[in-house]
Design an enzyme around this catalytic site. Structure first.
Site, PDB file in Angstrom:
ATOM      1  N   TYR A  16       0.918  -1.425   0.176  1.00  0.00           N
ATOM      2  CA  TYR A  16      -0.033  -0.333   0.210  1.00  0.00           C
ATOM      3  C   TYR A  16       1.154   0.645  -0.360  1.00  0.00           C
ATOM      4  CZ  TYR A  16      -4.610  -2.669   1.002  1.00  0.00           C
ATOM      5  OH  TYR A  16      -5.558  -3.599   0.708  1.00  0.00           O
ATOM      6  N   HIS A  62      -1.857 -11.486  -0.453  1.00  0.00           N
ATOM      7  CA  HIS A  62      -2.521 -10.894  -1.001  1.00  0.00           C
ATOM      8  C   HIS A  62      -2.866 -11.101  -2.716  1.00  0.00           C
ATOM      9  CE1 HIS A  62      -3.045  -6.540  -1.790  1.00  0.00           C
ATOM     10  NE2 HIS A  62      -4.193  -6.976  -1.438  1.00  0.00           N
TER      11      HIS A  62
END
Length: 311
Positions: A54, A111
């Site tokens: 992120y 992820h």
């Protein structure tokens, strides 16, 4: 704040989770990010979402700073790694631990399980799950899960491959929203399987970063109520200002379990807009796929496969 069981882990977590991606958007400075995290915790949110990728790691760095001064002990901390190889997953996990300034992360998830080959790479003997299992044994993490936003069939495939290796995930994360019910639905296909297995259900993209609201069919509160009404352990929502934080708490304060008639009335409002996946571009495009833009994050293909191809 509502608190719910996280699958079979025995953990109780807040029904709303604070999304980490929003903590380092261009209009969110570090001071605001820390204030958002700490205010959320002070008001009862315990589930913290994040990911190694992120905003170039800045989201984890800011959350790490916010969890100083006793806040770490008040939360259930989750992050995600993109690596598919044992080597890459180990590297990314160690970087996340350093950024978050912790010795142990409560939940680490594989992820962006977006492709049918991802589960096989993860469960290769030199794959990412071997890295997470080793880290779990070393006390660097407590639970292991996976996430994805592309296709419910890929989630089901991940569960099947895990079964083949005798592994049970603690959690699975997926889009759960008022449009999902009408197009490649995780709620219809994956959620019942997770309930049967007692795997913690983490909902995300309840508003798809505001894209769902552009359909002008539902309100933010309706979006959150719908996701909370599903058998979710946590509904993770992006929060980039104090007003949106207040909105999340208002959704909890006003939430009552919905009748089947109320659910169907809400879904009828979104049926036409949701029928083609137009407002769920994470399913129908690669715009949301960080690993598609950065394939190097995944690491090398399994050595066994490379040897087979060259034989």
């Amino acid at each position: 704040m509502l608190y719910r069981e996280l699958g079979s882990t025995g953990e109780r977590v807040s029904a709303i989770g604070l999304g980490g991606w929003h903590l380092s958007l261009k209009h969110v400075d570090e001071q605001l990010a820390i204030r958002l995290v700490r205010t959320a915790i002070d008001r009862g949110i315990t589930f913290m979402d994040n990911s190694w990728d992120y905003n170039g790691g800045e989201s984890e760095i800011r959350m790490g700073k916010a969890l100083h001064d006793g806040y770490r002990d008040k939360v259930f901390l989750m992050t995600k790694i993109d690596g598919r190889s044992k080597k890459e997953a180990t590297k990314q996990l160690d970087e996340s631990l350093k950024r978050l300034q912790v010795d142990c992360i409560d939940l680490v998830q594989h992820h962006e399980i977006l492709r049918f080959d991802d589960p096989h790479r993860v469960f290769d003997e030199e794959g990412a799950n071997a890295a997470l299992v080793a880290a779990q044994a070393a006390g660097k993490l407590r639970y292991i899960g996976f996430t994805g936003h592309k296709d419910p069939e890929i989630h089901l495939h991940m569960l099947q491959v895990a079964d083949n290796y005798g592994f049970k995930f603690a959690t699975a994360q997926m889009p759960l929203n008022v449009m999902d019910a009408h197009y490649r639905s995780f709620a219809k296909l994956v959620v019942p399987e997770l309930v049967k297995r007692n795997i913690g259900i983490l909902g995300m993209k309840s508003m798809a970063n505001g894209i769902l609201l552009k359909s002008k069919t539902v309100t933010p509160i309706e979006c959150l109520h719908y996701a909370l009404n599903l058998p979710t352990s946590v509904v993770i929502t992006g929060i980039d200002n104090m007003e949106i934080l207040d909105q999340a708490f208002k959704a909890v304060d006003t939430f009552q379990p919905m009748t089947e008639e109320q659910v169907q009335t809400l879904l009828a409002k979104t049926a036409d807009a949701g029928s083609r996946g137009e407002f769920e571009p994470f399913k129908t495009s690669s715009i949301f796929d960080g690993t598609a833009k950065n394939p190097d994050w995944l690491g090398d293909e399994p050595k066994r496969l490379q040897q087979l191809m060259s034989a």
